[in-house]
Design an enzyme around this catalytic site. Structure first.
Site, PDB file in Angstrom:
ATOM      1  N   GLU A 286       8.651  -1.217   5.606  1.00 27.47           N
ATOM      2  CA  GLU A 286       7.956   0.057   5.361  1.00 27.47           C
ATOM      3  C   GLU A 286       6.560  -0.292   4.864  1.00 27.47           C
ATOM      4  OE1 GLU A 286       9.006   2.891   6.374  1.00 27.47           O
ATOM      5  OE2 GLU A 286      10.869   1.981   7.038  1.00 27.47           O
ATOM      6  N   CYS A 320       1.590   5.030  -0.731  1.00 26.37           N
ATOM      7  CA  CYS A 320       1.496   4.937   0.733  1.00 26.37           C
ATOM      8  C   CYS A 320       1.387   6.334   1.322  1.00 26.37           C
ATOM      9  CB  CYS A 320       2.715   4.218   1.286  1.00 26.37           C
ATOM     10  SG  CYS A 320       4.250   5.000   0.790  1.00 26.37           S
TER      11      CYS A 320
HETATM   12  N1  LIG Z   1       5.942   2.923   3.483  1.00 26.16           N
HETATM   13  C1  LIG Z   1       6.398   2.884   2.249  1.00 26.16           C
HETATM   14  O1  LIG Z   1       7.469   3.368   1.923  1.00 26.16           O
HETATM   15  C2  LIG Z   1       5.552   2.233   1.200  1.00 26.16           C
HETATM   16  C3  LIG Z   1       5.870   2.432  -0.138  1.00 26.16           C
HETATM   17  C4  LIG Z   1       5.081   1.811  -1.116  1.00 26.16           C
HETATM   18  C5  LIG Z   1       4.000   1.037  -0.761  1.00 26.16           C
HETATM   19  N2  LIG Z   1       3.712   0.873   0.558  1.00 26.16           N
HETATM   20  C6  LIG Z   1       2.545   0.082   0.947  1.00 26.16           C
HETATM   21  O2  LIG Z   1       2.489  -1.107   0.158  1.00 26.16           O
HETATM   22  C7  LIG Z   1       1.153  -1.557   0.035  1.00 26.16           C
HETATM   23  C8  LIG Z   1       0.851  -1.851  -1.408  1.00 26.16           C
HETATM   24  O3  LIG Z   1       1.790  -2.721  -1.936  1.00 26.16           O
HETATM   25  P1  LIG Z   1       1.504  -4.266  -2.191  1.00 26.16           P
HETATM   26  O4  LIG Z   1       0.060  -4.446  -2.529  1.00 26.16           O
HETATM   27  O5  LIG Z   1       2.520  -4.722  -3.169  1.00 26.16           O
HETATM   28  O6  LIG Z   1       1.776  -4.886  -0.768  1.00 26.16           O
HETATM   29  P2  LIG Z   1       1.837  -6.428  -0.360  1.00 26.16           P
HETATM   30  O7  LIG Z   1       2.134  -6.451   1.098  1.00 26.16           O
HETATM   31  O8  LIG Z   1       0.670  -7.171  -0.837  1.00 26.16           O
HETATM   32  O9  LIG Z   1       3.081  -6.999  -1.179  1.00 26.16           O
HETATM   33  C9  LIG Z   1       4.374  -6.444  -1.026  1.00 26.16           C
HETATM   34  C10 LIG Z   1       5.405  -7.479  -1.430  1.00 26.16           C
HETATM   35  O10 LIG Z   1       5.359  -8.557  -0.497  1.00 26.16           O
HETATM   36  C11 LIG Z   1       5.311  -9.806  -1.185  1.00 26.16           C
HETATM   37  N3  LIG Z   1       4.700 -10.807  -0.303  1.00 26.16           N
HETATM   38  C12 LIG Z   1       3.397 -11.109  -0.138  1.00 26.16           C
HETATM   39  N4  LIG Z   1       3.269 -12.080   0.800  1.00 26.16           N
HETATM   40  C13 LIG Z   1       4.509 -12.370   1.251  1.00 26.16           C
HETATM   41  C14 LIG Z   1       5.046 -13.265   2.225  1.00 26.16           C
HETATM   42  N5  LIG Z   1       4.271 -14.070   2.937  1.00 26.16           N
HETATM   43  N6  LIG Z   1       6.381 -13.292   2.424  1.00 26.16           N
HETATM   44  C15 LIG Z   1       7.191 -12.484   1.721  1.00 26.16           C
HETATM   45  N7  LIG Z   1       6.753 -11.618   0.778  1.00 26.16           N
HETATM   46  C16 LIG Z   1       5.429 -11.567   0.550  1.00 26.16           C
HETATM   47  C17 LIG Z   1       4.550  -9.461  -2.455  1.00 26.16           C
HETATM   48  O11 LIG Z   1       4.786 -10.426  -3.448  1.00 26.16           O
HETATM   49  C18 LIG Z   1       5.149  -8.105  -2.797  1.00 26.16           C
HETATM   50  O12 LIG Z   1       6.381  -8.268  -3.450  1.00 26.16           O
HETATM   51  C19 LIG Z   1       0.297  -0.428   0.604  1.00 26.16           C
HETATM   52  O13 LIG Z   1      -0.105  -0.784   1.897  1.00 26.16           O
HETATM   53  C20 LIG Z   1       1.256   0.758   0.638  1.00 26.16           C
HETATM   54  O14 LIG Z   1       0.917   1.731   1.583  1.00 26.16           O
HETATM   55  C21 LIG Z   1       4.460   1.438   1.535  1.00 26.16           C
HETATM   56  N1  LIG Z   2       7.835   8.131  -1.676  1.00 28.47           N
HETATM   57  C1  LIG Z   2       6.540   8.280  -2.277  1.00 28.47           C
HETATM   58  C2  LIG Z   2       5.562   7.285  -1.756  1.00 28.47           C
HETATM   59  C3  LIG Z   2       5.995   5.855  -1.761  1.00 28.47           C
HETATM   60  C4  LIG Z   2       4.859   4.970  -1.392  1.00 28.47           C
HETATM   61  O1  LIG Z   2       4.006   4.561  -2.096  1.00 28.47           O
HETATM   62  C5  LIG Z   2       5.982   9.664  -2.011  1.00 28.47           C
HETATM   63  O2  LIG Z   2       6.577  10.422  -1.264  1.00 28.47           O
HETATM   64  O3  LIG Z   2       4.938   9.981  -2.549  1.00 28.47           O
END
Ligand SMILES: NC(=O)c1ccc[n+]([C@@H]2O[C@H](COP(=O)([O-])OP(=O)(O)OC[C@H]3O[C@@H](n4cnc5c(N)ncnc54)[C@H](O)[C@@H]3O)[C@@H](O)[C@H]2O)c1
Ligand SMILES: N[C@@H](CCC=O)C(=O)O
Length: 515
Positions: A286, A320
């Site tokens: 995600e 996100c």
């Molecule tokens: N779609 C969703 O449900 C959702 C929800 C929350 C956040 N997000 C997204 O997450 C992002 C922000 O979060 P972030 O800064 O923690 O993201 P990130 O991708 O930098 O890190 C996410 C996780 O991945 C790990 N990671 C980093 N490199 C890795 C690798 N090579 N292998 C395995 N794991 C690795 C990090 O340590 C962390 O635990 C934004 O883009 C946001 O939109 C999406």
């Molecule tokens: N589930 C949360 C978003 C999660 C991602 O950052 C919302 O609906 O705002």
């Protein structure tokens, strides 16, 4: 009998007792800050020299905790432990695993403000956002436990005379759980307990910015009675431990939430079958969003402005689901823009240990620098009408920022900024507004503010996002009510907190016996 699921109510901080209780929790947690937290491998605590130092993003001097950092050797031990523990855990009944989650939910509920206080210090969340994050973590446990009790029976299929058929769900093996820092409790807990309750064993690698709240949750699961080796806690570098575990032949499930960059890398690596691997890996990824609010000409314009501001600036736009772009029909554009600017200028920004702060800091220096560089791009591509300033002297603070008159294909309107910045674009008509809303590579959330019934029906068909909302903000999905996940490059649309989510962690087995 289990009582029907209802989401955890949010705390009303205008009630004096609630405010006082939260202040006490903040005080209590403040005294615990700076402690060391160990790895957990096969039920044993492991302390390492090398630590992840978690700091308060509102106050860089304040250390929230020092968390042991796993190496590849620790990761290997943890995966072997999880693989061995799987043999026992998979045989637990669905009901017993669900009851463990109910116990964990009850423990967190009793310590609700304590967990939220950790989120205030470690993620810089304002009280309301921290409280909602903790409530969502409780919801995931309560909701998935009930789902598992139902799924434990399997699903009905047909039998014939002399032939008895059953359709049941079985766990897959070892799950690698990689959550983000922004819902440091809810997403971390939700993505960890889903594989657990379905009978898989887990390696939890928390985000490096927020490992302390994850360590506290691991303690809760142990207290709730999780057997040794079933959950292993391995904070570490994404590049070292992350890649190693993603590639490992014993990893069966990978559940990742985070950026598009890391998510697509994991998706690609997980597809490669490694020597000794006897299954194809299940991968949930995600990722990010570039989420749009469309404002029709026939709409409640006050509601539209409020929805834009709440969606853009809740938790400093670090969701996100954040409404980082608004597409407004030309007839009402000026009016909505002016009201958005007015509301934005009223927002308070500061350290979130205080009760009345609307917006806190962004998570770290890298985020601060990235967002500030986007603000510079915005000044070239559009017109700055509110905010635009940042201060990283004590913590990472950026004023809520509004840009007007952006071209639909500008970088500001295409790339995920993940900070308190919203960009406004004018559309000639509703068809064009939906076209613009769909014109990014993402497809996570969206909202339409309109009183026009035909336009609501049109958007239901044509607005291509996983979570579509009408006449409200585009953030704040609630477990069991708004299953969450995105289309396109926002991910695999796993729909966390929905009826299909647990199924992604299990294999369906058909059992047919002749009598
Ligand atoms: N779609 C969703 O449900 C959702 C929800 C929350 C956040 N997000 C997204 O997450 C992002 C922000 O979060 P972030 O800064 O923690 O993201 P990130 O991708 O930098 O890190 C996410 C996780 O991945 C790990 N990671 C980093 N490199 C890795 C690798 N090579 N292998 C395995 N794991 C690795 C990090 O340590 C962390 O635990 C934004 O883009 C946001 O939109 C999406
Ligand atoms: N589930 C949360 C978003 C999660 C991602 O950052 C919302 O609906 O705002």
């Amino acid at each position: 009998m289990v009582v029907p699921y209802k989401h955890e109510p949010f705390t009303d901080f205008t009630v004096k007792e609630n405010k006082k209780a939260f202040e006490e929790a903040l005080k209590l947690v403040k005294e615990e800050l700076g402690k060391d937290h160990d790895l957990l491998i096969n039920g044993e605590r492991v302390s390492t020299e090398d630590k992840i130092v978690s700091i308060n993003p509102a106050n860089k001097e304040q250390v929230v905790g020092r968390v042991s950092k796993a190496t590849k050797e620790h990761a290997e031990r943890a995966i072997q432990a999880a693989d061995e523990a799987f043999e026992g855990w998979r045989k637990w009944s669905a009901r017993s695993r669900a009851e463990l989650l109910f116990r964990a939910a009850a423990i967190v509920r009793r310590r609700k403000h304590e967990f939220s206080a950790y989120l205030v210090y470690e993620a810089g969340k304002p009280w309301k956002e921290a409280d909602a994050d903790t409530a969502e973590a409780i919801d995931f446990m309560e909701y998935y436990a009930r789902q598992m009790i139902e799924l434990g029976e399997g699903k009905a299929i047909e039998s014939r005379p002399g032939e008895q058929n059953r359709y049941v769900y079985t766990p897959s093996g070892v799950a690698l759980v990689i959550p983000p820092w922004n819902f440091a409790f809810a997403i971390m807990a939700g993505t960890a307990v889903a594989p657990l309750v379905t009978g898989n064993t887990v390696l939890l690698k928390p985000a490096s910015a927020t490992p302390v709240v994850a360590a506290k949750f691991v303690e809760v699961l142990e207290e709730a009675g999780l057997p040794k080796g079933v959950l292993n806690f391995v904070p570490g570098s994404g590049a070292e431990v992350g890649d190693y575990l993603v590639d490992h032949p014993k990893t069966s499930i990978i559940t990742f939430t985070g950026s598009r960059e890391v998510g697509t890398r994991i998706y690609e690596r997980a597809a490669k079958v490694q020597p000794g691997q006897q299954h194809l890996k299940r991968v949930i990824v995600e990722m990010g969003g570039k989420d749009t609010i469309v404002v029709d000409k026939d709409a409640d314009l006050e509601l539209a402005a409020q929805a834009i501001v709440v969606s853009a600036f809740g938790f400093s736009g670090q969701k996100c689901s954040a409404g980082s772009r608004a597409v407004i029909l030309k007839e009402v554009y000026d009016q909505v823009r002016d009201r958005v600017v007015e509301l934005t200028n009223e927002l308070t920004l500061g350290e979130t240990t205080g009760p009345d702060v609307y917006m806190g800091p962004v998570i770290d220096q890298a985020s601060f620098d990235k967002i500030m560089s986007y603000i510079e791009i915005g000044k070239e591509e559009g017109r700055l009408v509110a905010g635009g300033e940042g201060d990283d002297s004590k913590g990472y603070f950026i004023k809520p920022t509004v840009f007007a008159d952006l071209a639909p294909k500008s970088r500001m309107q295409q790339e995920e900024i993940f900070g308190p910045v919203v960009c406004l674009t004018k559309a000639d008509n509703f068809d064009e507004a939906i076209e613009i809303a769909n014109n990014t590579e993402y497809g996570l959330t969206g909202a339409v503010i309109t009183n026009n019934r035909a336009h609501i029906e049109q958007a239901k068909m044509d607005f291509h996002v996983g979570n579509l909302y009408f006449n409200r903000n585009c953030t704040g999905a609630i477990v069991g009510y708004h299953p969450f996940g995105g289309f396109k490059m926002s991910g695999t649309d796993s729909k966390a907190g929905g009826p299909d989510y647990l199924g992604l962690h299990m294999q369906a087995k058909t059992v047919s016996e002749m009598f």
